[in-house]
Design a protein around this motif. Sequence first.
Motif, PDB file in Angstrom:
ATOM      1  N   GLY A  16       0.824  -1.200   0.000  1.00 51.29           N
ATOM      2  CA  GLY A  16       0.000   0.000   0.000  1.00 51.29           C
ATOM      3  C   GLY A  16       0.862   1.256   0.000  1.00 51.29           C
ATOM      4  N   GLY A  17       0.196   2.390  -0.146  1.00 45.49           N
ATOM      5  CA  GLY A  17       0.917   3.653  -0.142  1.00 45.49           C
ATOM      6  C   GLY A  17       0.092   4.780  -0.698  1.00 45.49           C
ATOM      7  N   LEU A  18       0.762   5.893  -0.975  1.00 47.46           N
ATOM      8  CA  LEU A  18       0.124   7.080  -1.541  1.00 47.46           C
ATOM      9  C   LEU A  18       0.444   7.148  -3.029  1.00 47.46           C
ATOM     10  CD1 LEU A  18      -1.318   9.835  -1.259  1.00 47.46           C
ATOM     11  CD2 LEU A  18       0.916  10.817  -0.645  1.00 47.46           C
ATOM     12  N   VAL A  19      -0.591   7.332  -3.836  1.00 45.88           N
ATOM     13  CA  VAL A  19      -0.409   7.382  -5.283  1.00 45.88           C
ATOM     14  C   VAL A  19      -1.363   8.424  -5.860  1.00 45.88           C
ATOM     15  CG1 VAL A  19      -2.081   5.540  -5.705  1.00 45.88           C
ATOM     16  CG2 VAL A  19      -0.253   5.965  -7.371  1.00 45.88           C
ATOM     17  N   GLN A  20      -0.973   9.030  -6.960  1.00 44.95           N
ATOM     18  CA  GLN A  20      -1.852   9.996  -7.616  1.00 44.95           C
ATOM     19  C   GLN A  20      -2.917   9.270  -8.428  1.00 44.95           C
ATOM     20  OE1 GLN A  20       0.720  12.615  -9.905  1.00 44.95           O
ATOM     21  NE2 GLN A  20       0.731  14.106  -8.230  1.00 44.95           N
ATOM     22  N   ALA A  21      -4.024   9.947  -8.628  1.00 42.58           N
ATOM     23  CA  ALA A  21      -5.090   9.384  -9.450  1.00 42.58           C
ATOM     24  C   ALA A  21      -4.540   9.012 -10.828  1.00 42.58           C
ATOM     25  CB  ALA A  21      -6.224  10.387  -9.591  1.00 42.58           C
ATOM     26  N   GLY A  22      -4.942   7.844 -11.302  1.00 40.13           N
ATOM     27  CA  GLY A  22      -4.445   7.329 -12.559  1.00 40.13           C
ATOM     28  C   GLY A  22      -3.245   6.421 -12.418  1.00 40.13           C
ATOM     29  N   GLY A  23      -2.677   6.391 -11.239  1.00 39.05           N
ATOM     30  CA  GLY A  23      -1.513   5.572 -10.987  1.00 39.05           C
ATOM     31  C   GLY A  23      -1.861   4.128 -10.673  1.00 39.05           C
ATOM     32  N   GLY A  57      -6.014 -10.560   7.221  1.00 38.74           N
ATOM     33  CA  GLY A  57      -4.793  -9.841   7.510  1.00 38.74           C
ATOM     34  C   GLY A  57      -5.072  -8.564   8.279  1.00 38.74           C
ATOM     35  N   GLN A  58      -4.016  -7.820   8.573  1.00 40.95           N
ATOM     36  CA  GLN A  58      -4.155  -6.594   9.360  1.00 40.95           C
ATOM     37  C   GLN A  58      -4.480  -5.383   8.498  1.00 40.95           C
ATOM     38  OE1 GLN A  58      -1.308  -7.705   8.251  1.00 40.95           O
ATOM     39  NE2 GLN A  58      -0.325  -5.865   7.446  1.00 40.95           N
ATOM     40  N   GLY A  59      -4.320  -5.516   7.195  1.00 43.15           N
ATOM     41  CA  GLY A  59      -4.672  -4.445   6.273  1.00 43.15           C
ATOM     42  C   GLY A  59      -3.484  -3.592   5.869  1.00 43.15           C
ATOM     43  N   THR A  60      -3.612  -2.975   4.703  1.00 42.61           N
ATOM     44  CA  THR A  60      -2.605  -2.041   4.209  1.00 42.61           C
ATOM     45  C   THR A  60      -3.330  -0.830   3.631  1.00 42.61           C
ATOM     46  OG1 THR A  60      -0.644  -1.797   2.800  1.00 42.61           O
ATOM     47  CG2 THR A  60      -2.430  -3.140   1.918  1.00 42.61           C
ATOM     48  N   GLN A  61      -2.841   0.358   3.947  1.00 42.40           N
ATOM     49  CA  GLN A  61      -3.518   1.587   3.549  1.00 42.40           C
ATOM     50  C   GLN A  61      -3.179   1.950   2.110  1.00 42.40           C
ATOM     51  OE1 GLN A  61      -5.658   3.798   5.399  1.00 42.40           O
ATOM     52  NE2 GLN A  61      -5.916   4.710   3.359  1.00 42.40           N
ATOM     53  N   VAL A  62      -4.203   2.250   1.351  1.00 40.64           N
ATOM     54  CA  VAL A  62      -4.047   2.783  -0.006  1.00 40.64           C
ATOM     55  C   VAL A  62      -4.711   4.149  -0.035  1.00 40.64           C
ATOM     56  CG1 VAL A  62      -4.701   2.528  -2.422  1.00 40.64           C
ATOM     57  CG2 VAL A  62      -3.945   0.534  -1.112  1.00 40.64           C
ATOM     58  N   THR A  63      -3.943   5.164  -0.416  1.00 40.32           N
ATOM     59  CA  THR A  63      -4.464   6.517  -0.514  1.00 40.32           C
ATOM     60  C   THR A  63      -4.220   7.040  -1.916  1.00 40.32           C
ATOM     61  OG1 THR A  63      -3.993   6.908   1.831  1.00 40.32           O
ATOM     62  CG2 THR A  63      -4.410   8.837   0.452  1.00 40.32           C
ATOM     63  N   VAL A  64      -5.295   7.465  -2.570  1.00 41.86           N
ATOM     64  CA  VAL A  64      -5.209   7.985  -3.937  1.00 41.86           C
ATOM     65  C   VAL A  64      -5.554   9.467  -3.904  1.00 41.86           C
ATOM     66  CG1 VAL A  64      -5.974   7.724  -6.319  1.00 41.86           C
ATOM     67  CG2 VAL A  64      -5.934   5.731  -4.791  1.00 41.86           C
ATOM     68  N   SER A  65      -4.599  10.273  -4.295  1.00 40.71           N
ATOM     69  CA  SER A  65      -4.816  11.727  -4.284  1.00 40.71           C
ATOM     70  C   SER A  65      -5.327  12.193  -5.644  1.00 40.71           C
ATOM     71  CB  SER A  65      -3.522  12.450  -3.950  1.00 40.71           C
ATOM     72  OG  SER A  65      -2.540  12.196  -4.940  1.00 40.71           O
ATOM     73  N   SER A  66      -6.132  13.234  -5.605  1.00 45.89           N
ATOM     74  CA  SER A  66      -6.721  13.751  -6.851  1.00 45.89           C
ATOM     75  C   SER A  66      -5.853  14.830  -7.485  1.00 45.89           C
ATOM     76  CB  SER A  66      -8.116  14.309  -6.576  1.00 45.89           C
ATOM     77  OG  SER A  66      -8.039  15.316  -5.596  1.00 45.89           O
TER      78      SER A  66
END
Length: 122
Positions: free
Chosen positions: A9-16, A113-122
């Motif tokens: 997981g992680g931080l990614v821009q929209a479209g990524g 599982g414990q989960g993984t954060q996915v954050t998509v920025s606009s």
Amino acid sequence: QVQLVESGGGLVQAGGSLRLSCAANGRTFGYGMGWFRQAPGKEREFVAAINWSGSNTDYTDSVKGRFTISRDNAKDTVYLLMNSLKPEDTAVYYCARSTRGVTMNLDDYDYWGQGTQVTVSS
């Protein structure tokens, strides 16, 4: 006992894109596996599932054509490849073991599982 550990997981821009992994420690032989997600203030929802051999998969409508679930049984690992990510995909993503093959029903999954954060920025 089965332990499932998500990563990727992680931080990614929209479209990524991101690829999540779920490594299993314990018995997953013969079991289906699934991915779910939970956004803040919302219920946990089904994302994708795959049967033991990988020959059958299912997806929630909102991710069809963008996400791909796969597994490598030799490595006891399940993957979720996420392309064309949207801000509404932002959530904690969980993998789980299914007792009923490919199923959308959360109650059919017995280990999580414990989960993984996915954050998509606009």
